[in-house]
Design an enzyme around this catalytic site. Structure first.
Site, short mmCIF file in Angstrom:
data_model
loop_
_atom_site.label_atom_id
_atom_site.label_comp_id
_atom_site.label_asym_id
_atom_site.label_seq_id
_atom_site.Cartn_x
_atom_site.Cartn_y
_atom_site.Cartn_z
N HIS A 121 0.88 -1.17 0.00
CA HIS A 121 0.00 0.00 0.00
C HIS A 121 0.92 1.23 0.00
O HIS A 121 2.02 1.18 0.57
CB HIS A 121 -0.83 -0.05 1.29
CG HIS A 121 -1.91 0.96 1.42
ND1 HIS A 121 -1.66 2.26 1.76
CD2 HIS A 121 -3.25 0.84 1.32
CE1 HIS A 121 -2.82 2.91 1.84
NE2 HIS A 121 -3.81 2.07 1.59
N ASP A 198 2.93 -4.73 7.92
CA ASP A 198 1.72 -3.92 7.78
C ASP A 198 0.55 -4.90 7.83
O ASP A 198 0.28 -5.62 6.87
CB ASP A 198 1.79 -3.18 6.43
CG ASP A 198 0.47 -2.49 6.07
OD1 ASP A 198 -0.52 -2.69 6.80
OD2 ASP A 198 0.46 -1.78 5.06
N GLN A 201 -4.66 -5.28 6.52
CA GLN A 201 -5.66 -6.15 5.88
C GLN A 201 -5.75 -7.51 6.54
O GLN A 201 -6.58 -8.33 6.16
CB GLN A 201 -5.33 -6.34 4.39
CG GLN A 201 -5.52 -5.10 3.56
CD GLN A 201 -6.97 -4.65 3.47
OE1 GLN A 201 -7.90 -5.45 3.56
NE2 GLN A 201 -7.17 -3.35 3.32
N LYS A 224 -10.78 -1.00 10.04
CA LYS A 224 -10.99 -2.12 9.12
C LYS A 224 -11.40 -3.39 9.87
O LYS A 224 -11.63 -4.43 9.26
CB LYS A 224 -9.73 -2.37 8.29
CG LYS A 224 -9.43 -1.21 7.33
CD LYS A 224 -8.18 -1.39 6.53
CE LYS A 224 -7.97 -0.18 5.62
NZ LYS A 224 -6.71 -0.23 4.88
N CYS A 362 -4.61 2.50 -3.77
CA CYS A 362 -3.38 2.98 -3.11
C CYS A 362 -2.22 2.01 -3.32
O CYS A 362 -1.39 1.82 -2.44
CB CYS A 362 -3.59 3.20 -1.61
SG CYS A 362 -4.83 4.42 -1.23
C1 LIG Z 1 -5.73 0.56 4.63
C2 LIG Z 1 -4.33 0.16 4.55
C3 LIG Z 1 -3.30 0.97 5.03
C4 LIG Z 1 -3.56 2.35 5.58
O1 LIG Z 1 -4.41 2.32 6.68
P1 LIG Z 1 -4.98 3.71 7.26
O2 LIG Z 1 -6.09 3.24 8.15
O3 LIG Z 1 -5.50 4.49 6.08
O4 LIG Z 1 -3.88 4.37 7.97
C5 LIG Z 1 -2.02 0.49 4.97
N1 LIG Z 1 -1.74 -0.71 4.47
C6 LIG Z 1 -2.70 -1.52 4.00
C7 LIG Z 1 -2.33 -2.86 3.48
C8 LIG Z 1 -4.03 -1.12 4.02
O5 LIG Z 1 -4.96 -1.92 3.54
#
Ligand SMILES: *Cc1c(COP(=O)(O)O)cnc(C)c1O
Length: 404
Positions: A121, A198, A201, A224, A362
């Site tokens: 992302h 990260d 997801q 999320k 993104c």
């Molecule tokens: C949504 C997302 C982000 C960013 O999350 P925010 O809540 O916008 O800070 C980063 N990495 C991944 C894989 C995402 O899906």
């Protein structure tokens, strides 16, 4: 098996109509919907215990502080962190990643290398690029194959004693591919590199075990995973959090302030300057409880069934191509139809009440890899149904007829 209708009744928005049609919400990768228990907990905080935390001797301040710290411990147990002070409240994944990259600015030197993956992302690319620009370190990228999987032999070849940080997402937001992070963490550690995962997801679908993974940092967002917007967690190993300098200066994060010198508070407060999102932090704990009550095994069973059904039904449509065909996948289907712009399909099916994401998600480098402007992404949650997928498939067919 879950009683899906009973679960859907927990989410008031799922019985709303959009454009006069029953809402079919397949944009869970962008943000999940919120159950009533989460919505109520926000109001309850403001109605009953609203006060600033860690400061007042008065009763409400104590109640708010206790609720906030209980939530931290709940999340510690949820991700199996060793200490609660390794769990930092943030405003989301983006904030967590920037906290880490800011800290590494005082550690990296010219010639050092940062390894990211081609599946990231933007929020796990840009902060590392900014860090490399600032420090003279070099950014290296783990390539992917046509199935949307990272090429692991190429990752192995990128590692050397110059590698200081490796960062990958647990699950790709654009394609749904689940990355072999345990292997990546082990290999990175073998050359002495720190690893940030990260997990934005991943946390809606599974319960990460940060000690078992042995990652140094694990960042995710609350919104999320059925929690409020503006909430998130950065897990960091104690030794790393002690080593990194604070991200922001201000109240809450100090031990002692004089104009000559300020000393910083202990973890976790060193990284929590200013008044945080108190309601959000507390209610993120409510969301975590809600998901655990449903059970991640049940969540996965339902989501896997949705993924299998959507994949099969969509592939019945002539000219439809799915991106991200690796076999280790979360409940995300990213697709296009030959000769039709994803935005056009997204707009038509929106009129039919179906919410999907269209665009680059993104993750422009992934779109560049496939030489496409974007995809249509349907991302499913445990509260979605097989019937909703059939509704989407019919809508996509209709859009295709209208556009060809
Ligand atoms: C949504 C997302 C982000 C960013 O999350 P925010 O809540 O916008 O800070 C980063 N990495 C991944 C894989 C995402 O899906």
């Amino acid at each position: 098996m879950l009683d899906i209708q009973k679960i859907r009744a927990d989410f008031p928005i799922l019985s709303e109509k959009v454009n006069g049609k029953p809402l079919v919400y397949f944009d869970n990768g962008a943000t999940s919907q919120k159950p009533q228990i989460v919505i109520d907990a926000i109001a309850k905080y403001y109605q009953e215990i609203n006060a600033n935390i860690h400061r007042g001797v008065h009763t409400l301040s104590q109640l708010a502080t206790d609720a906030y710290e209980i939530s931290r411990v709940k999340i510690q147990h949820h991700i199996n962190a060793k200490f609660s002070h390794e769990v930092l409240f943030t405003s989301g994944t983006t904030h967590g990643i920037n906290l880490v990259t800011n800290g590494f600015a005082s550690i990296l030197k010219p010639g050092d290398e940062v390894v990211v993956s081609s599946l990231e992302h933007h929020s796990n690319i840009v902060p590392w690029q900014m860090l490399c620009e600032k420090t003279g370190a070099t950014l290296k990228v783990i390539p992917m194959n046509e199935n949307g999987e990272l090429i692991i032999e190429d990752f192995d070849a990128l590692l050397s004693e110059k590698t200081k940080v490796v960062t990958v997402n647990h699950i790709s937001n654009a394609l749904g591919i689940i990355n072999p992070i345990k292997y990546i963490i082990e290999k990175a550690h073998a050359v002495g590199a720190a690893v940030l995962i990260d997990g934005a997801q991943a946390v809606p679908h599974l319960k990460p075990d940060v000690q078992d993974l042995d990652c140094d940092f694990y960042a995710f967002s609350g919104h999320k995973m059925c929690g409020p917007t503006g909430t998130g967690i950065l897990y960091g190993k104690e030794e790393w959090l002690n080593k990194l300098p604070p991200y922001q200066g201000g109240g809450e994060m100090i031990k002692e302030v004089t104009f000559e010198k300020t000393t910083y508070a202990d973890l976790p407060h060193k990284f929590e300057a200013g008044t945080p999102n108190i309601a959000g932090g507390i209610v993120l704990g409510t969301a975590v409880d809600y998901l655990n009550n449903i059970g991640f095994d049940n969540i996965q069973e339902q989501e896997n069934a949705l993924l299998a059904h959507a994949t099969k039904r969509l592939l019945e449509i002539e000219g439809l191509k799915i991106y991200g065909t690796g076999k280790n996948k979360a409940s995300v289907v990213s697709f296009n139809i030959d000769g039709i712009h994803p935005y056009d399909i997204g707009s038509i099916i929106d009129k039919l009440g179906i919410a999907v994401r269209t665009g680059h998600h993104c993750a422009q480098p992934i779109m560049n890899f496939f030489c496409i402007p974007g995809t249509i992404r349907a991302s499913f949650s445990f509260y979605n149904t097989i019937e909703e997928i059939d509704t989407m498939v019919e809508a996509v067919k209709k859009a295709k007829t209208m556009l060809s």
